[in-house]
Design an enzyme around this catalytic site. Structure first.
Site: not given
Ligand code: NAD
Length: 520
Positions: A199, A304
């Site tokens: 979002e 990440c």
């Molecule tokens: P986030 O978890 O806040 O959001 C990711 C997605 O999940 C979004 O689309 C969001 O709408 C949804 N979401 C968030 N909280 C939720 C909940 N409580 N219930 C249901 N859906 C929910 O992550 P972010 O801040 O957008 O991204 C950063 C994170 O992603 C970091 O922890 C990073 O390490 C990780 N990451 C990991 C990789 C990997 O390949 N391991 C790659 C990129 C990013």
């Protein structure tokens, strides 16, 4: 939290912001090949992190709209799964050409919504483009297996069939690469797809979807719904969705893994990280320092696979001084400004979290050798900037070490020996990546075999594999058993059917036997 802070009720938007003449456009959903305006009254602002300008607004898709997207994907599946794989591949050939054509537009959108530099944004698109290129070889990737004459006149073969409707839930930090990890592989295997972009920066997903339609992807094969927790929960709960690809934080990832698994879905969940570099005294100095600076501070640490911790084996002082000098020289500004090395972090909340973790490190005994918290960026005074920050004398009990910071902060630790350094890395709960810097093949080989991380670098700071391998994070950085892209990615998006065939010669009847068939 972002949703709670930024949700705007459309009905009151006019009174709430009288200065805004024409409100920024609402991002549309993509349902059955049509870009449609959501009927939802609630939206979230997409904010340029360098300026706080509202770029667009993301609707919180309604349950009915979500269901319409799933129905469109379900309806498109029978015809798409029976479309020859060569035709599906050709759509990917065309898509990769169109992504190259629009690379600059995509990169500018990413810089505007996410903040990273234009050059880094191009890298974001390019690393996704490589997955599209990989999907162009799906006929070979999806091949089954065949054993002739497993018993007299009997052959067995296995084929890999698509699952049906699959879904992808994306994080903010790679607005192009991560959607491209997901839908190109899924649809080229013959599935149809529901994508939920972050979002915070949905623009690149929308542009990629337009390109996919232009490339000839039939209506309903790729659908996009926006929103936050409710949309995600709808995806987890829907019986017509067979598999979920997730990339993001551990809180969301483990919730989705558990909730979707309870509904019998398969889930691949890539989550948070704390990536270490172990630097041995024999490492080549200049190259190692450059790697540490690039991987620690590139993309403002919001990768990440960013390097967040360096463990120096032996005397760390000479490394420390030179590291600070190089980090200090990096230019922090808006991603569109020429010469910028690192842009802003995604939100005010992210900046506050990063600063809080730096402060907690200092309070628990870490030495701040470079402090980027109060950086001023001329012309972008409202941006969410944090300059390169280095904390030394960090120990593994500190909160700044245990938590993922996800910002331009490098932690320095010390170890007496390679053994001790390996122990430090292995004690960390995450297992995305770990690198060693050394000129000793013997040490590198030991590190490779003893380190508990899914992606290992040897004199390589961000060892993200290209798509013919898979992205293989482990421990708390991954849940599931089939990783993204590569062979594992194809396995994730397909199920095996095994066929046993027997073409009997009508003259060779052997009568009825009720015993278990064997081929002794
Ligand atoms: P986030 O978890 O806040 O959001 C990711 C997605 O999940 C979004 O689309 C969001 O709408 C949804 N979401 C968030 N909280 C939720 C909940 N409580 N219930 C249901 N859906 C929910 O992550 P972010 O801040 O957008 O991204 C950063 C994170 O992603 C970091 O922890 C990073 O390490 C990780 N990451 C990991 C990789 C990997 O390949 N391991 C790659 C990129 C990013």
């Amino acid at each position: 939290a972002a949703a709670a802070l930024a949700v705007l009720r459309l009905s009151t938007a006019a009174e709430a912001s009288p200065i805004r003449k024409s409100p920024p456009a609402r991002v549309r959903n993509l349902i059955g090949g049509e870009f449609v305006e959501s009927q939802s009254e609630e939206s979230i602002d997409v904010i340029n992190p360098a300026t706080q300008e509202v770029v667009s607004r993301v609707p919180l898709t309604t349950k009915e709209e979500f269901k319409a997207a799933v129905d469109a994907a379900k309806g498109a599946f029978p015809q798409w799964r029976n479309t020859p794989v060569t035709t599906r591949q050709r759509v990917m050939f065309k898509l990769q050409e169109l992504i190259r054509r629009d690379m600059d537009k995509l990169a500018l959108n990413i810089t505007t919504e996410q903040g990273k530099t234009l050059k880094d944004a191009q890298g974001d698109v390019f690393r996704g483009l490589e997955v599209v290129e990989h999907a162009c070889g799906m006929a070979t990737l999806q091949m089954g297996e065949y054993v002739t004459n497993v018993s007299h006149g009997i052959d067995t073969y296995s084929i890999r069939e698509p699952l049906g409707v699959c879904a992808g839930i994306c994080p903010f930090n790679f607005p192009a690469m991560i959607p491209l990890w997901m839908f190109p592989m899924a649809v080229t295997c013959g599935n149809t797809f529901i994508l939920k972009p972050s979002e915070k920066d949905p623009g690149a997903s929308m542009m990629l979807a337009e390109l996919a339609l232009e490339a000839g992807l039939p209506n309903g094969v790729l659908n996009i719904v926006h929103g936050t927790n409710d949309t995600v929960n709808n995806i987890c709960d829907d019986d017509d969705i067979k598999a979920i690809s997730f990339v993001g934080s551990n809180t969301a990832g483990m919730h989705i893994y558990a909730r979707a698994a309870a509904k019998g879905k398969r889930v691949q969940s890539n989550m948070g990280a704390k990536n270490h570099a172990v630097v041995l005294p024999d490492a080549s100095v200049d190259a190692t320092l450059n790697c540490l600076v690039a991987a620690g501070f590139g993309a403002a640490g919001q990768r990440c696979m960013a390097l967040s911790t360096t463990v120096f084996v032996g005397d760390s002082k000479p490394w420390e001084d030179e590291l600070v000098e190089r980090a200090k020289s990096l230019k922090v500004s808006a991603g569109v400004e020429p010469g910028t090395d690192l842009g802003p972090v995604i939100s005010k909340q992210a900046k506050d979290r990063i600063c809080r973790l730096i402060q907690s490190g200092i309070e628990s005994g870490a030495r701040v050798v470079l402090d980027g918290r109060n950086i001023g960026v001329p012309g972008y005074e409202d941006g969410n900037f944090v300059g390169p920050t280095i904390l030394a004398d960090v120990t593994s009990d500190m909160e700044c070490y245990k938590e993922e910071i996800f910002g331009p902060v490098l932690l320095l630790m010390k170890a007496e020996s390679l053994d001790e350094a390996i122990k430090v890395v292995n004690s960390n709960k995450y297992g995305n990546g770990a690198s060693i810097f050394t000129t000793s093949g013997v040490s590198a080989r030991r590190f490779q075999s003893e380190i508990e991380a899914g992606q290992v670098g040897i004199n390589v700071p961000i060892p993200v594999p290209l798509p013919f391998f898979s992205f293989t994070g482990s421990k708390a950085s991954f849940a599931g058993d089939l990783n993204f892209y590569g062979k594992a990615g194809v396995q994730f998006y397909t199920q095996i059917k095994t066929v046993t065939q027997h073409w009997k010669d009508s003259s060779s009847s052997q009568g009825v036997s009720l015993a278990m068939p064997t081929s002794q």
